[in-house]
Motif scaffolding. Structure first.
Motif, PDB file in Angstrom:
ATOM      1  N   LEU A  54      36.944  24.187  44.731  1.00  0.00           N
ATOM      2  CA  LEU A  54      37.604  24.397  45.750  1.00  0.00           C
ATOM      3  C   LEU A  54      38.562  25.756  46.646  1.00  0.00           C
ATOM      4  O   LEU A  54      38.905  25.831  47.303  1.00  0.00           O
ATOM      5  CB  LEU A  54      39.243  23.308  45.961  1.00  0.00           C
ATOM      6  N   VAL A  55      38.516  26.801  45.274  1.00  0.00           N
ATOM      7  CA  VAL A  55      39.212  27.897  44.722  1.00  0.00           C
ATOM      8  C   VAL A  55      37.990  28.846  44.128  1.00  0.00           C
ATOM      9  O   VAL A  55      37.230  28.414  43.343  1.00  0.00           O
ATOM     10  CB  VAL A  55      40.929  27.993  44.107  1.00  0.00           C
ATOM     11  N   THR A  56      37.568  29.746  44.681  1.00  0.00           N
ATOM     12  CA  THR A  56      37.482  31.222  44.101  1.00  0.00           C
ATOM     13  C   THR A  56      37.497  32.561  44.237  1.00  0.00           C
ATOM     14  O   THR A  56      38.849  31.499  44.927  1.00  0.00           O
ATOM     15  CB  THR A  56      36.340  31.146  44.847  1.00  0.00           C
ATOM     16  N   THR A  57      37.529  33.052  42.764  1.00  0.00           N
ATOM     17  CA  THR A  57      38.384  34.343  42.896  1.00  0.00           C
ATOM     18  C   THR A  57      37.445  35.348  42.992  1.00  0.00           C
ATOM     19  O   THR A  57      36.084  35.551  42.841  1.00  0.00           O
ATOM     20  CB  THR A  57      38.847  34.277  41.637  1.00  0.00           C
ATOM     21  N   VAL A  58      37.919  36.682  43.367  1.00  0.00           N
ATOM     22  CA  VAL A  58      37.263  37.848  43.789  1.00  0.00           C
ATOM     23  C   VAL A  58      38.095  38.422  42.500  1.00  0.00           C
ATOM     24  O   VAL A  58      39.768  39.000  42.797  1.00  0.00           O
ATOM     25  CB  VAL A  58      36.938  38.430  45.051  1.00  0.00           C
ATOM     26  N   GLU A  63      43.438  43.085  40.002  1.00  0.00           N
ATOM     27  CA  GLU A  63      44.295  41.320  40.505  1.00  0.00           C
ATOM     28  C   GLU A  63      43.184  41.027  40.574  1.00  0.00           C
ATOM     29  O   GLU A  63      42.301  40.935  40.504  1.00  0.00           O
ATOM     30  CB  GLU A  63      44.838  42.262  41.632  1.00  0.00           C
ATOM     31  N   LYS A  64      43.510  39.787  40.084  1.00  0.00           N
ATOM     32  CA  LYS A  64      42.635  38.821  40.427  1.00  0.00           C
ATOM     33  C   LYS A  64      42.758  37.728  41.476  1.00  0.00           C
ATOM     34  O   LYS A  64      44.028  37.294  42.439  1.00  0.00           O
ATOM     35  CB  LYS A  64      42.142  37.834  39.319  1.00  0.00           C
ATOM     36  N   LEU A  65      41.933  37.719  42.896  1.00  0.00           N
ATOM     37  CA  LEU A  65      42.678  37.053  44.233  1.00  0.00           C
ATOM     38  C   LEU A  65      41.783  36.097  44.222  1.00  0.00           C
ATOM     39  O   LEU A  65      41.191  36.154  44.215  1.00  0.00           O
ATOM     40  CB  LEU A  65      42.232  38.420  45.028  1.00  0.00           C
ATOM     41  N   HIS A  66      42.952  34.569  45.210  1.00  0.00           N
ATOM     42  CA  HIS A  66      42.394  33.604  44.817  1.00  0.00           C
ATOM     43  C   HIS A  66      41.611  32.822  46.474  1.00  0.00           C
ATOM     44  O   HIS A  66      42.683  33.516  47.327  1.00  0.00           O
ATOM     45  CB  HIS A  66      43.298  32.410  44.506  1.00  0.00           C
ATOM     46  N   TYR A  67      40.810  31.994  46.536  1.00  0.00           N
ATOM     47  CA  TYR A  67      40.540  32.310  48.198  1.00  0.00           C
ATOM     48  C   TYR A  67      39.990  30.161  47.350  1.00  0.00           C
ATOM     49  O   TYR A  67      39.262  30.264  47.120  1.00  0.00           O
ATOM     50  CB  TYR A  67      39.158  32.916  48.632  1.00  0.00           C
ATOM     51  N   LEU A  68      40.429  29.955  49.325  1.00  0.00           N
ATOM     52  CA  LEU A  68      40.322  29.492  49.648  1.00  0.00           C
ATOM     53  C   LEU A  68      38.958  28.599  49.970  1.00  0.00           C
ATOM     54  O   LEU A  68      37.833  29.657  50.719  1.00  0.00           O
ATOM     55  CB  LEU A  68      41.402  28.219  50.714  1.00  0.00           C
ATOM     56  N   ASN A  69      37.994  27.353  48.854  1.00  0.00           N
ATOM     57  CA  ASN A  69      36.313  27.990  48.914  1.00  0.00           C
ATOM     58  C   ASN A  69      36.064  26.519  50.030  1.00  0.00           C
ATOM     59  O   ASN A  69      36.451  25.269  49.836  1.00  0.00           O
ATOM     60  CB  ASN A  69      35.907  27.173  47.749  1.00  0.00           C
ATOM     61  N   ALA A  70      35.207  26.302  51.192  1.00  0.00           N
ATOM     62  CA  ALA A  70      34.749  25.346  52.381  1.00  0.00           C
ATOM     63  C   ALA A  70      33.867  24.743  51.753  1.00  0.00           C
ATOM     64  O   ALA A  70      33.813  23.772  52.680  1.00  0.00           O
ATOM     65  CB  ALA A  70      35.490  26.035  53.341  1.00  0.00           C
TER      66      ALA A  70
END
Length: 264
Positions: A54-58, A63-70
């Motif tokens: 549900l969350v992926t990181t880049v 820093e490690k940024l967190h994104y909502l994975n649709a």
């Protein structure tokens, strides 16, 4: 899918997803500052959300940024919302967003999916027009070297432009290229409103990046589509398209077939 429902069952994790839905691409520090939760609790919740995809990181520098994975939520919708109801649900969601959301900065999309294939086979599926036409409906002409031009072919329309180029090319690991221009021929083929087509054609060119990571017998594919103008209407159109494209890509590589109604 059980992991998705278990992850969503916790109110704290739903708050984290709400925070990322409001502003995607946050660091752990930013997420902690925006929620009344201890850093350790946020880290634990994020680990559960990542395990459920549900969350992926880049990585962005240190820093490690967190994104909502649709993708997982889209899979739920595909399973339990039939095609007749989907349009009404989408319309209500669009209305809710229009009423509630404030204007955003530079939007971007990050999607992660896991495919039972090899990096070499996935690379071929991303670059070989014989593959891309099947799950995407688009053919590419390029030698896939950095700086090389790309010609898009879709619905019988060829789209060529000096700024349509390959930005990064590391075979079997990473591919990035600029998005196509919106020509009058493309607008006509897709029956776009003239004003909308003119607006899109005047915006700066966005880009898409594919990161490929082997994981045993599977491959983790992370897709980032960014570089939009602030306030652009393009993201809301691409936002629904990417999960469908990636679902069809995964199905094609794992079964040899595309999703119903998308082959050719």
């Amino acid at each position: 899918m059980d992991e998705v429902f278990k992850a969503l069952a916790d109110a704290g994790r739903r708050r984290l997803l709400d925070s990322l839905n409001a502003r995607n691409g946050q660091s752990l520090r930013e997420l902690c500052a925006g929620l009344d939760m201890a850093r350790q609790s946020v880290s634990k919740h994020l680990a559960v959300l990542e395990a459920a995809d549900l969350v992926t990181t880049v990585r962005s520098g240190r820093e490690k940024l967190h994104y909502l994975n649709a993708a997982p939520i889209n899979a739920i919708a595909e399973r339990w919302i039939d095609r007749y109801d989907r349009g009404r649900v989408r319309a209500l969601a669009d209305l809710k967003r229009a009423l509630e959301q404030e204007s955003m900065g530079n939007p971007e999309f990050v999607y992660t999916t896991y495919i039972g294939t090899t990096p070499e086979r996935l690379w071929q599926a991303l670059t070989d027009p014989a593959f891309t036409r099947r799950y995407w409906g688009v053919g590419f002409e390029s030698d896939w070297k950095v700086g090389s031009p790309m010609v898009w072919e879709e619905r019988g329309v060829r789209i060529a432009d000096p700024e349509q180029v390959v930005l990064e090319s590391d075979p079997y690991r990473r591919l990035s290229y600029s998005w196509h221009t919106f020509t009058p021929e493309f607008a006509e083929a897709w029956e776009l409103d003239e004003k909308v087509a003119a607006q899109w054609a005047g915006e700066r060119r966005s880009k898409v990046t594919f990161d490929i990571e082997p994981l045993g017998r599977m491959v983790k594919l992370t897709v980032v589509h960014d570089g939009f103008d602030p306030g652009s209407t393009l993201p809301e159109n691409f936002g629904e398209g990417w999960p469908q494209i990636l679902s069809s890509l995964k199905t094609l590589l794992e079964t040899g077939e595309t999703l119903p109604g998308e082959d050719g």
